[in-house]
Write an enzyme that holds these catalytic residues in place. Sequence first.
Site, PDB file in Angstrom:
ATOM      1  N   THR A  28      13.795  -2.644  77.354  1.00  0.00           N
ATOM      2  CA  THR A  28      14.007  -1.661  78.413  1.00  0.00           C
ATOM      3  C   THR A  28      15.440  -1.784  78.908  1.00  0.00           C
ATOM      4  O   THR A  28      16.023  -2.863  78.877  1.00  0.00           O
ATOM      5  CB  THR A  28      12.994  -1.867  79.557  1.00  0.00           C
ATOM      6  OG1 THR A  28      13.264  -0.914  80.600  1.00  0.00           O
ATOM      7  CG2 THR A  28      13.040  -3.249  80.154  1.00  0.00           C
ATOM      8  N   GLY A  29      15.989  -0.659  79.346  1.00  0.00           N
ATOM      9  CA  GLY A  29      17.373  -0.674  79.814  1.00  0.00           C
ATOM     10  C   GLY A  29      18.183   0.408  79.130  1.00  0.00           C
ATOM     11  O   GLY A  29      17.648   1.494  78.833  1.00  0.00           O
ATOM     12  N   THR A  39      11.637   2.766  81.603  1.00  0.00           N
ATOM     13  CA  THR A  39      10.773   2.741  80.418  1.00  0.00           C
ATOM     14  C   THR A  39       9.541   1.882  80.649  1.00  0.00           C
ATOM     15  O   THR A  39       9.607   0.922  81.390  1.00  0.00           O
ATOM     16  CB  THR A  39      11.528   2.116  79.206  1.00  0.00           C
ATOM     17  OG1 THR A  39      12.670   2.858  78.924  1.00  0.00           O
ATOM     18  CG2 THR A  39      10.678   1.966  77.983  1.00  0.00           C
ATOM     19  N   SER A  69      10.661   7.463  85.249  1.00  0.00           N
ATOM     20  CA  SER A  69      11.343   7.205  83.971  1.00  0.00           C
ATOM     21  C   SER A  69      10.384   7.313  82.789  1.00  0.00           C
ATOM     22  O   SER A  69      10.754   6.965  81.664  1.00  0.00           O
ATOM     23  CB  SER A  69      11.958   5.803  83.989  1.00  0.00           C
ATOM     24  OG  SER A  69      10.938   4.840  84.189  1.00  0.00           O
ATOM     25  N   THR A 120       9.055   6.657  77.331  1.00  0.00           N
ATOM     26  CA  THR A 120      10.120   6.874  78.320  1.00  0.00           C
ATOM     27  C   THR A 120      10.530   8.334  78.389  1.00  0.00           C
ATOM     28  O   THR A 120      10.354   9.087  77.421  1.00  0.00           O
ATOM     29  CB  THR A 120      11.361   6.022  77.966  1.00  0.00           C
ATOM     30  OG1 THR A 120      12.297   6.067  79.035  1.00  0.00           O
ATOM     31  CG2 THR A 120      12.049   6.516  76.705  1.00  0.00           C
ATOM     32  N   ARG A 166      19.379  13.777  73.239  1.00  0.00           N
ATOM     33  CA  ARG A 166      19.702  12.349  73.165  1.00  0.00           C
ATOM     34  C   ARG A 166      18.413  11.534  72.925  1.00  0.00           C
ATOM     35  O   ARG A 166      17.402  11.755  73.560  1.00  0.00           O
ATOM     36  CB  ARG A 166      20.379  11.914  74.467  1.00  0.00           C
ATOM     37  CG  ARG A 166      20.668  10.415  74.565  1.00  0.00           C
ATOM     38  CD  ARG A 166      19.562   9.671  75.293  1.00  0.00           C
ATOM     39  NE  ARG A 166      19.916   8.285  75.549  1.00  0.00           N
ATOM     40  CZ  ARG A 166      19.051   7.379  75.995  1.00  0.00           C
ATOM     41  NH1 ARG A 166      17.807   7.731  76.241  1.00  0.00           N
ATOM     42  NH2 ARG A 166      19.416   6.155  76.197  1.00  0.00           N
TER      43      ARG A 166
HETATM   44  N1  GLY Z   1      15.446   2.486  77.287  1.00  0.00           N
HETATM   45  C1  GLY Z   1      15.190   3.828  77.484  1.00  0.00           C
HETATM   46  C2  GLY Z   1      16.286   4.722  77.114  1.00  0.00           C
HETATM   47  O1  GLY Z   1      17.447   4.342  77.215  1.00  0.00           O
HETATM   48  O2  GLY Z   1      16.019   5.831  76.725  1.00  0.00           O
END
Ligand code: GLY
Length: 328
Positions: free
Chosen positions: A238-239, A187, A83, A205, A215
């Site tokens: 994070t998430g 992340t 990630s 990330t 995105r």
């Molecule tokens: N938290 C990392 C992302 O959604 O890109």
Amino acid sequence: MDSSDRRTFIKSVTGAALVAAADLSAAGSSSVAASGSPVFLSTWKHGQPANERAAEVFRNGGSLLDAVEKGINVPENDPNVTSVGYGGLPNAEGEVELDAAIMDGTRHRAGAVCSLHSIKNPISVARLVLEKTRHTTLAGGGAFRFALEMGFQPEQLLTPQSLEAWLKWKATPNRPSFWLTAENHDTIGMVATDGRGHMVSGCSTSGLAWKLPGRVGDSPLVGCGVYADDNAGAASATGDGDLMTNYCTSVSIVHSMARGASPQEACEELLRHMAQTDPRNRQGDQICVIAMNPRGEIGAASMNAQFKLTYALWRDGESRLLEAPALY
Ligand code: GLY
């Protein structure tokens, strides 16, 4: 108003202003005593080697910014961390697009890059945006050309494993896509203090696996994935970055600490606010945050027990993995 009323009024306004100024400096200044020694706090298991590297860089005379940058380089360079950086899972078109940001709590300045391709250390490019330009955020092709100008070498960021995972996803009939659903986000977020009241926050990330090209999640957005202010503290997240961006998570947590909340209270206050504004955020969604104040006190919280944050803490030469409490 006669002159004695005016005198009383001026006195009371002056008094109120003095009280307000005193309140502000108490809540928002480094009257918060610093811990005296550095502390590094990072998200997930891959945060542990990142903290250890950061502590080593700092011990060898690097600045706190150097420490956070070099610490975050560790998971960026690790092909097994899917990630972040090299080996990060690609977007829906099979291209790895990386996001990162770093914020200096003394200067109140950040550098960030979004949708950066072919460069495996976006946190280092973000650091150079901070140090070498008057900008805060560079995106896409512009971020890539800036990285080349700064001497970074383009590389293939897909590993055999991440290519295989993408091909498998691509070949799956009715595969989940980001028109509808989401998967794989973690992340690396790191917050740190030098023990003398200086705070830094960094985040890197590859974003959501199979994301729509272009995105951008929360990680490279100042106030969302990172925020640092020497007067109050630092935070990271994070998430599910699409969701968390809407709550400006990191700046909200730092502002709560400025109002007097402990890092743990500030993390939980933000998550409760998210749950109250939309009860759907309580279950199913992946929402975790970390925070630290200039005293080196820390906070960490997960929204729910289905996506519990394991976090890494380095303090006084000891490197530990711990589990954040879940609110729901
Ligand atoms: N938290 C990392 C992302 O959604 O890109």
